[in-house]
Design a protein around this motif. Structure first.
Motif, PDB file in Angstrom:
ATOM      1  N   GLN A   1       4.354  -0.709 -13.097  1.00 58.50           N
ATOM      2  CA  GLN A   1       3.161  -0.348 -13.903  1.00 58.50           C
ATOM      3  C   GLN A   1       2.659   1.679 -14.277  1.00 58.50           C
ATOM      4  O   GLN A   1       3.136   2.060 -15.272  1.00 58.50           O
ATOM      5  CB  GLN A   1       2.365  -0.984 -14.289  1.00 58.50           C
ATOM      6  CG  GLN A   1       2.175  -2.456 -14.986  1.00 58.50           C
ATOM      7  CD  GLN A   1       0.641  -3.618 -14.832  1.00 58.50           C
ATOM      8  OE1 GLN A   1       0.440  -3.288 -14.142  1.00 58.50           O
ATOM      9  NE2 GLN A   1       1.630  -4.741 -15.499  1.00 58.50           N
ATOM     10  N   SER A   2       2.564   1.910 -12.401  1.00 58.04           N
ATOM     11  CA  SER A   2       1.950   3.592 -12.096  1.00 58.04           C
ATOM     12  C   SER A   2       3.533   3.769 -12.500  1.00 58.04           C
ATOM     13  O   SER A   2       3.745   4.869 -12.700  1.00 58.04           O
ATOM     14  CB  SER A   2       2.107   3.191 -10.762  1.00 58.04           C
ATOM     15  OG  SER A   2       2.491   2.934 -10.015  1.00 58.04           O
ATOM     16  N   LYS A   3       4.640   3.729 -12.925  1.00 58.16           N
ATOM     17  CA  LYS A   3       5.791   4.623 -13.000  1.00 58.16           C
ATOM     18  C   LYS A   3       6.417   4.071 -14.350  1.00 58.16           C
ATOM     19  O   LYS A   3       6.758   5.741 -14.228  1.00 58.16           O
ATOM     20  CB  LYS A   3       7.009   3.671 -11.597  1.00 58.16           C
ATOM     21  CG  LYS A   3       6.628   3.710 -10.477  1.00 58.16           C
ATOM     22  CD  LYS A   3       6.707   5.597  -9.539  1.00 58.16           C
ATOM     23  CE  LYS A   3       6.377   5.704  -8.487  1.00 58.16           C
ATOM     24  NZ  LYS A   3       5.462   6.436  -8.325  1.00 58.16           N
ATOM     25  N   ALA A   4       5.891   3.281 -15.011  1.00 60.34           N
ATOM     26  CA  ALA A   4       5.955   3.129 -16.435  1.00 60.34           C
ATOM     27  C   ALA A   4       5.187   4.538 -17.018  1.00 60.34           C
ATOM     28  O   ALA A   4       5.354   4.429 -18.833  1.00 60.34           O
ATOM     29  CB  ALA A   4       5.875   1.976 -17.456  1.00 60.34           C
TER      30      ALA A   4
ATOM     31  N   CYS B   1       0.934  -1.207  -0.277  1.00 57.03           N
ATOM     32  CA  CYS B   1      -0.292   0.123   0.243  1.00 57.03           C
ATOM     33  C   CYS B   1       1.061   1.075  -0.030  1.00 57.03           C
ATOM     34  O   CYS B   1       0.081   2.185  -0.685  1.00 57.03           O
ATOM     35  CB  CYS B   1      -0.882  -0.216   0.646  1.00 57.03           C
ATOM     36  SG  CYS B   1      -2.165  -1.174   0.869  1.00 57.03           S
ATOM     37  N   GLY B   2       2.264   1.016   0.418  1.00 59.94           N
ATOM     38  CA  GLY B   2       3.147   2.106   0.544  1.00 59.94           C
ATOM     39  C   GLY B   2       3.969   2.313  -0.596  1.00 59.94           C
ATOM     40  O   GLY B   2       5.198   2.801   0.613  1.00 59.94           O
ATOM     41  N   LEU B   3       3.950   1.391  -1.393  1.00 62.39           N
ATOM     42  CA  LEU B   3       5.477   1.965  -1.721  1.00 62.39           C
ATOM     43  C   LEU B   3       6.233   2.816  -2.610  1.00 62.39           C
ATOM     44  O   LEU B   3       5.325   3.833  -3.146  1.00 62.39           O
ATOM     45  CB  LEU B   3       5.129   0.376  -3.091  1.00 62.39           C
ATOM     46  CG  LEU B   3       4.839  -1.055  -2.644  1.00 62.39           C
ATOM     47  CD1 LEU B   3       5.007  -1.628  -4.708  1.00 62.39           C
ATOM     48  CD2 LEU B   3       6.322  -1.626  -1.694  1.00 62.39           C
ATOM     49  N   ASN B   4       6.947   2.563  -2.303  1.00 60.55           N
ATOM     50  CA  ASN B   4       8.461   4.331  -3.504  1.00 60.55           C
ATOM     51  C   ASN B   4       9.260   3.256  -3.851  1.00 60.55           C
ATOM     52  O   ASN B   4       9.454   2.326  -3.585  1.00 60.55           O
ATOM     53  CB  ASN B   4       8.598   5.082  -2.715  1.00 60.55           C
ATOM     54  CG  ASN B   4       9.341   5.015  -1.232  1.00 60.55           C
ATOM     55  OD1 ASN B   4       9.969   3.736  -1.601  1.00 60.55           O
ATOM     56  ND2 ASN B   4       9.163   5.237   0.235  1.00 60.55           N
ATOM     57  N   GLU B   5      10.131   3.765  -4.892  1.00 56.82           N
ATOM     58  CA  GLU B   5      10.668   3.532  -5.788  1.00 56.82           C
ATOM     59  C   GLU B   5      11.849   2.731  -4.930  1.00 56.82           C
ATOM     60  O   GLU B   5      12.377   1.703  -5.077  1.00 56.82           O
ATOM     61  CB  GLU B   5      11.633   4.334  -6.154  1.00 56.82           C
ATOM     62  CG  GLU B   5      12.782   3.749  -7.472  1.00 56.82           C
ATOM     63  CD  GLU B   5      12.140   3.602  -8.433  1.00 56.82           C
ATOM     64  OE1 GLU B   5      12.350   2.295  -8.884  1.00 56.82           O
ATOM     65  OE2 GLU B   5      10.820   3.621  -8.908  1.00 56.82           O
TER      66      GLU B   5
END
Length: 85
Positions: free
Chosen positions: A81-84, A36-40
């Motif tokens: 996918q959200s970052k791409a 739920c709280g992922l970052n790079e």
């Protein structure tokens, strides 16, 4: 008698905490909270943990494998996918 190395739910929760995630509960609950709280940075660390677990010699218990397969991996893919896009 030989004893195999096993990765149980507590081991997974401990590994996630060692990466800096504040999690509790069983493997499924912990994995759900983590994605739920992922970052790079923590996504990269989480990917490394999954790779370490899956390529290691220890046996991953079914509940842990299920939590990884049904929570962590889809969560990591969604983040990627959200970052791409």
């Amino acid at each position: 008698m030989m004893h195999a190395d096993l990765i149980d739910e507590q081991d997974l929760v401990s590994e996630l905490r060692a990466l800096g995630f504040e999690v509790s509960g069983n493997a499924e609950q912990a994995c759900t909270a983590v994605v739920c709280g992922l970052n790079e940075t923590n996504a990269r660390a989480l990917k490394g943990l999954v790779e370490k677990l899956y390529t290691g010699s220890a046996t991953i218990l079914p509940a842990v494998r299920q939590a990884i397969d049904q929570q962590l991996l889809p969560g990591l893919m969604k983040f990627k996918q959200s970052k791409a896009g």
